[in-house]
Design an enzyme around this catalytic site. Structure first.
Site, PDB file in Angstrom:
ATOM      1  N   HIS A  75       0.822  -1.212   0.000  1.00  8.32           N
ATOM      2  CA  HIS A  75       0.000   0.000   0.000  1.00  8.32           C
ATOM      3  C   HIS A  75       0.859   1.267   0.000  1.00  8.32           C
ATOM      4  CE1 HIS A  75      -3.866  -2.111   0.840  1.00  8.32           C
ATOM      5  NE2 HIS A  75      -3.081  -2.978   1.445  1.00  8.32           N
ATOM      6  N   ASN A 148     -10.367  -2.724   2.411  1.00  9.62           N
ATOM      7  CA  ASN A 148     -10.042  -2.755   0.985  1.00  9.62           C
ATOM      8  C   ASN A 148     -11.298  -2.480   0.160  1.00  9.62           C
ATOM      9  OD1 ASN A 148      -7.296  -3.319   1.165  1.00  9.62           O
ATOM     10  ND2 ASN A 148      -7.552  -5.528   0.993  1.00  9.62           N
ATOM     11  N   TYR A 362       0.622  -4.066  12.060  1.00 12.42           N
ATOM     12  CA  TYR A 362       0.580  -2.631  11.727  1.00 12.42           C
ATOM     13  C   TYR A 362       1.354  -1.794  12.738  1.00 12.42           C
ATOM     14  CZ  TYR A 362      -2.865  -3.835   8.173  1.00 12.42           C
ATOM     15  OH  TYR A 362      -3.487  -4.379   7.077  1.00 12.42           O
TER      16      TYR A 362
HETATM   17 FE1  HDE Z   1      -2.676  -4.769   5.468  1.00 11.30          FE
HETATM   18  N1  HDE Z   1      -0.823  -4.006   5.964  1.00 11.30           N
HETATM   19  N2  HDE Z   1      -2.049  -6.601   6.078  1.00 11.30           N
HETATM   20  N3  HDE Z   1      -4.412  -5.591   4.830  1.00 11.30           N
HETATM   21  N4  HDE Z   1      -3.257  -2.998   4.818  1.00 11.30           N
HETATM   22  C1  HDE Z   1      -0.442  -2.748   5.790  1.00 11.30           C
HETATM   23  O1  HDE Z   1       0.682  -1.456   7.414  1.00 11.30           O
HETATM   24  C2  HDE Z   1      -0.983  -6.843   6.827  1.00 11.30           C
HETATM   25  C3  HDE Z   1      -4.794  -6.899   4.947  1.00 11.30           C
HETATM   26  C4  HDE Z   1      -4.505  -2.652   4.378  1.00 11.30           C
HETATM   27  O2  HDE Z   1      -3.221   3.562   3.881  1.00 11.30           O
HETATM   28  C5  HDE Z   1       0.878  -2.444   6.435  1.00 11.30           C
HETATM   29  O3  HDE Z   1       0.978   0.761   7.723  1.00 11.30           O
HETATM   30  C6  HDE Z   1      -0.944  -8.229   7.209  1.00 11.30           C
HETATM   31  C7  HDE Z   1      -6.203  -7.044   4.744  1.00 11.30           C
HETATM   32  C8  HDE Z   1      -4.535  -1.271   3.996  1.00 11.30           C
HETATM   33  O4  HDE Z   1      -1.568   3.353   5.313  1.00 11.30           O
HETATM   34  C9  HDE Z   1       1.237  -3.777   7.109  1.00 11.30           C
HETATM   35  C10 HDE Z   1      -2.044  -8.808   6.643  1.00 11.30           C
HETATM   36  C11 HDE Z   1      -6.655  -5.787   4.472  1.00 11.30           C
HETATM   37  C12 HDE Z   1      -3.256  -0.791   4.240  1.00 11.30           C
HETATM   38  C13 HDE Z   1       0.084  -4.658   6.720  1.00 11.30           C
HETATM   39  C14 HDE Z   1      -2.746  -7.778   5.944  1.00 11.30           C
HETATM   40  C15 HDE Z   1      -5.530  -4.893   4.539  1.00 11.30           C
HETATM   41  C16 HDE Z   1      -2.491  -1.883   4.758  1.00 11.30           C
HETATM   42  C17 HDE Z   1       1.896  -1.831   5.516  1.00 11.30           C
HETATM   43  C18 HDE Z   1      -2.472 -10.247   6.692  1.00 11.30           C
HETATM   44  C19 HDE Z   1      -8.086  -5.363   4.155  1.00 11.30           C
HETATM   45  C20 HDE Z   1      -2.745   0.612   3.970  1.00 11.30           C
HETATM   46  C21 HDE Z   1       1.955  -0.361   5.889  1.00 11.30           C
HETATM   47  C22 HDE Z   1      -2.708 -10.727   8.001  1.00 11.30           C
HETATM   48  C23 HDE Z   1      -8.963  -5.556   5.286  1.00 11.30           C
HETATM   49  C24 HDE Z   1      -3.045   1.543   5.090  1.00 11.30           C
HETATM   50  C25 HDE Z   1       1.174  -0.243   7.083  1.00 11.30           C
HETATM   51  C26 HDE Z   1      -2.580   2.946   4.737  1.00 11.30           C
HETATM   52  C27 HDE Z   1      -1.160  -1.789   5.167  1.00 11.30           C
HETATM   53  C28 HDE Z   1      -0.010  -5.914   7.143  1.00 11.30           C
HETATM   54  C29 HDE Z   1      -3.916  -8.018   5.188  1.00 11.30           C
HETATM   55  C30 HDE Z   1      -5.673  -3.498   4.281  1.00 11.30           C
HETATM   56  C31 HDE Z   1       2.591  -4.357   6.723  1.00 11.30           C
HETATM   57  C32 HDE Z   1       0.124  -8.891   8.051  1.00 11.30           C
HETATM   58  C33 HDE Z   1      -7.013  -8.334   4.830  1.00 11.30           C
HETATM   59  C34 HDE Z   1      -5.722  -0.496   3.439  1.00 11.30           C
HETATM   60  O5  HDE Z   1       1.312  -3.649   8.491  1.00 11.30           O
END
Ligand code: HDE
Length: 692
Positions: A75, A148, A362
């Site tokens: 992202h 999402n 996060y």
């Molecule tokens: Fe994320 N995800 N994600 N994700 N995600 C990040 O956090 C993670 C997942 C989503 O505009 C990271 O600050 C894991 C689902 C958005 O700053 C990180 C897993 C959904 C954004 C991370 C998921 C999301 C992130 C990278 C699986 C929809 C951007 C930068 C368990 C519900 C937020 C950060 C923004 C960002 C980890 C799966 C949505 C690495 C471990 C499911 C919208 O922490």
């Protein structure tokens, strides 16, 4: 030798170089020392070496050297805006959260949309899932709904996330492709992990090529709980529904937009808000009791599953309006830190193993990205709706100056007349729902997570014909980019479990033999179609939020331009005049018309509908200009309405634009053009594209 005046700054457009003399207006160093010359470094002689002593230069360059922070691992490319949430219906029966019970209360928020796979500098329109993260500054602390634009996810357990992301990002040895899933490693992972299949259906649908960030649905994806005053829990899925409708581009168009305007979505959001055209989303919830959840034929803790609205309707209870652009991209959009752990009393997590992993990830990632445990003190991350205080102290970049002796709790300093500091609040504080847990510690995937195909089938079979064709064609496009046959075959073998016709269409589109069906861990079953999952046929019947381009030449009829412009604007569109030269054209009768965009830099892909208001001589000129031919040809290929003056016919002919219901002679009046301009000409598609 006397110091020379700066000679490096030229007067610009009649302005003279500005200097300042008061403390309010002058440049200083970061430590407040006034700067006398911001043009020249300190040198031993005007042509001599620069002196180490020049702290003004060193501070400026050093700060610049460190301007970038690590981009988000996923992202990274995002655009954001401030706004408000307003509750329209109380959920008091289900939750104590004030933001969900105080009808009419306006809560400030900050929303960031993003692509997933590409780097921070990548383009806005790849085929990709979009992040939809909302930080609400409630009176009970920040609530971050980090979702999402698709209601399900690729994987079921957080432990697979690093593998998924490694597979989709640029390949490890070659460093490409950027922001694209159409490559071997991604599809290798997909084929080996059948749990990705449902999400793949969504990823191959038009949902991943949105027309605008303002035209995307948002989903919390994971299942959460609401907790009421009696301590009872209800499962909840969160939804954001755009008032402008969910709209997409064509794939060929998205590819071309990437070249025409890499910032297409970012610009669109910024300009709409700047113009006071504030995007709005309805906020909805699907609520389920434990018994209702148990009755579903799938597990609501499995993030690869959705709950069809036809079974449990989405109840609309609030509204989000984005009404203010960030003042500073870095300070706000880049430094904002979303945390699924930011949750308020009355809302709680579920045991979804994907969500559980996110609850760690996060917070952890912010430390490497923002560099300090004090990232919550950055203005964009601060709890604005309420005070925040505790006994956590110090750390890098601590900006608060704490007073007094109490930095631990419990303490009895108040007995000695000193401040004792904040205390826990057993009544109003956050409490977790008391979920009974008595299990054996295991590394196991629940049996109830085993069905990977039924909902993929549900999604595919719920789509309209044209959407099914787009999905099949997207699969063909992606799988055509693979270099490893066995990877492609494994994906096709899995898709046979979803729908045999889809697998066959993909195989035909690739011109390969269909491999034997793969074994399914659980046999898929048929569910009733869910028309709610479609987007085609549901575009609002208006030009609101969309863009119209009018191509003009010298000698064009100004009255026609005015009529098209007025009709489109009255219907809610933004209108841009496109001309061969940016200075504009001389209309019939001698009036000049300024252009908003020059033809070569403003192709029709950036508009939803176009009009060609050409003079005969102007049209003859454009026949020698490939950008003009493309303007018409691409508008046609991307299923857009084309209004035209009769004089434009030679250009239409050269561009291969055939007559159909969306190609309108403007001599018939603008109304005839307005109607088709509000949608895409889906019926034209088989004439312009071989769909799978
Ligand atoms: Fe994320 N995800 N994600 N994700 N995600 C990040 O956090 C993670 C997942 C989503 O505009 C990271 O600050 C894991 C689902 C958005 O700053 C990180 C897993 C959904 C954004 C991370 C998921 C999301 C992130 C990278 C699986 C929809 C951007 C930068 C368990 C519900 C937020 C950060 C923004 C960002 C980890 C799966 C949505 C690495 C471990 C499911 C919208 O922490």
């Amino acid at each position: 030798m006397a110091a020379s005046k700066p000679t490096t700054v030229a007067g610009n457009g009649g302005e003279t170089h500005q200097t300042a003399s008061t403390p309010e207006t002058r440049i200083t160093t970061n430590h407040g020392v006034p700067v006398s010359d911001n043009q020249n470094s300190l040198k031993a002689g005007s042509r001599g070496p620069t002196l180490l002593e020049d702290f003004v230069l060193r501070e400026k360059i050093q700060h610049f050297d460190h301007e970038r922070i690590p981009e988000r691992i996923v992202h990274a490319r995002g655009s954001a805006a401030h706004g408000v949430f307003e509750l329209t219906e109380s959920l008091e029966e289900y939750t104590t959260a004030k933001i969900l019970t105080e009808v009419g209360k306006q809560t400030e928020l900050f929303t960031r949309f993003s692509t997933v796979a590409g780097g921070a500098g990548s383009v806005d329109t790849p085929r990709d899932v979009r992040g939809f993260a909302v930080k609400m500054y409630t009176t009970e602390g920040n609530w971050d709904l980090v979702g999402n634009n698709i209601p399900v996810f690729f994987i079921q357990d957080a432990i697979k996330f690093p593998d998924l992301v490694h597979a989709v990002k640029m390949e490890a040895d070659r460093g490409y492709p950027q922001a694209a899933s159409a490559h071997d490693t991604f599809w290798d992972f997909v084929g080996l992990m059948p749990e990705t299949t449902h999400m793949i259906m969504w990823a191959m649908s038009d949902r991943t090529i949105p027309r605008s960030l303002r035209m995307m649905e948002g989903f919390g994806v994971n299942t959460y709980r609401l907790i009421n005053a009696a301590g009872e829990a209800t499962f909840v899925k969160f939804h954001w529904r755009p008032r402008l409708g969910t709209q997409s581009t064509c794939w060929d168009e998205a590819v071309k937009i990437a070249g025409a305007d890499p910032d297409y979505h970012r610009r669109d959001l910024f300009e709409a808000i700047d113009a006071g055209d504030f995007p709005e989303w309805d906020f909805g919830v699907q609520l389920l009791t434990q018994a209702e959840a148990d009755a579903l034929p799938f597990d609501i803790l499995d993030a690869t599953k959705l709950i069809p609205e036809e079974i449990h309707p989405v109840r609309m209870v609030g509204k989000m309006t984005l009404n203010r652009n960030p003042d500073n991209f870095f300070a706000e959009t880049e430094q904002v830190a979303f945390l699924p752990t930011n949750i308020v009393p009355g809302i709680d997590f579920s045991e979804d193993p994907l969500l559980q992993g996110r609850l760690f990830s996060y917070q952890d990632t912010q430390l490497s990205r923002l560099g300090t445990v004090n990232f919550h003190q950055l203005p964009i991350n601060q709890a604005k709706g309420c005070p925040f205080q505790n006994m956590q102290r110090d750390g890098q970049m601590q900006t608060r100056v704490f007073t007094g002796r109490a930095n631990y709790e419990p303490n009895s300093l108040s007995r000695a007349g000193e401040e004792g500091g904040p205390r826990e609040d057993p009544k109003g504080g956050f409490r977790s729902f008391e979920v009974p847990v008595e299990e054996t510690k295991v590394r196991l995937r629940a049996e109830s997570f085993a069905d990977h195909y039924s909902q993929a089938r549900l999604f595919f079979r719920s789509q309209s014909d044209i959407e099914q064709a787009h999905l099949a064609s997207a699969l063909v496009f992606e799988l055509s980019k693979l270099t490893m046959d066995h990877v492609r075959n494994r994906v096709l073998a899995n898709i046979r479990n979803v729908d045999e016709t889809l697998a066959q269409r993909a195989a035909d589109g690739l011109n390969v033999a269909l491999p034997p069906k793969s074994d399914a861990a659980a046999q898929p079953f048929d569910m009733d179609a869910s028309p709610a999952l479609r987007i085609v046929g549901k575009y609002p019947d208006t030009l609101k939020g969309r863009a119209v381009g009018i191509l003009v030449t010298d000698g064009a009829d100004g009255a026609v331009v005015d009529a098209v412009k007025a009709a489109a604007e009255a219907d809610g569109a933004t209108v841009k005049i496109v001309a061969p030269k940016i200075g504009g054209v001389t209309l019939k009768g001698g009036k000049t018309l300024k252009a908003d965009g020059q033809l070569a830099g403003t192709p029709s892909v950036v508009f939803d509908a176009v009009a060609l208001v050409l003079s005969e001589a102007g049209c003859a000129e454009l026949l020698k200009e490939s950008a003009a031919i493309d303007f018409a040809a691409h508008a046609f290929a991307h299923l857009k309405a084309i209004g035209h003056t009769p004089e434009a016919q030679p250009l239409l002919d050269k561009a291969g634009v055939a007559k159909d219901a969306g190609v309108i002679d403007l001599a018939k009046g603008t109304d005839a053009w307005l109607k088709p301009a509000r949608t895409r000409q889906w019926g034209r598609e088989p004439k312009v594209r071989m769909l799978a």
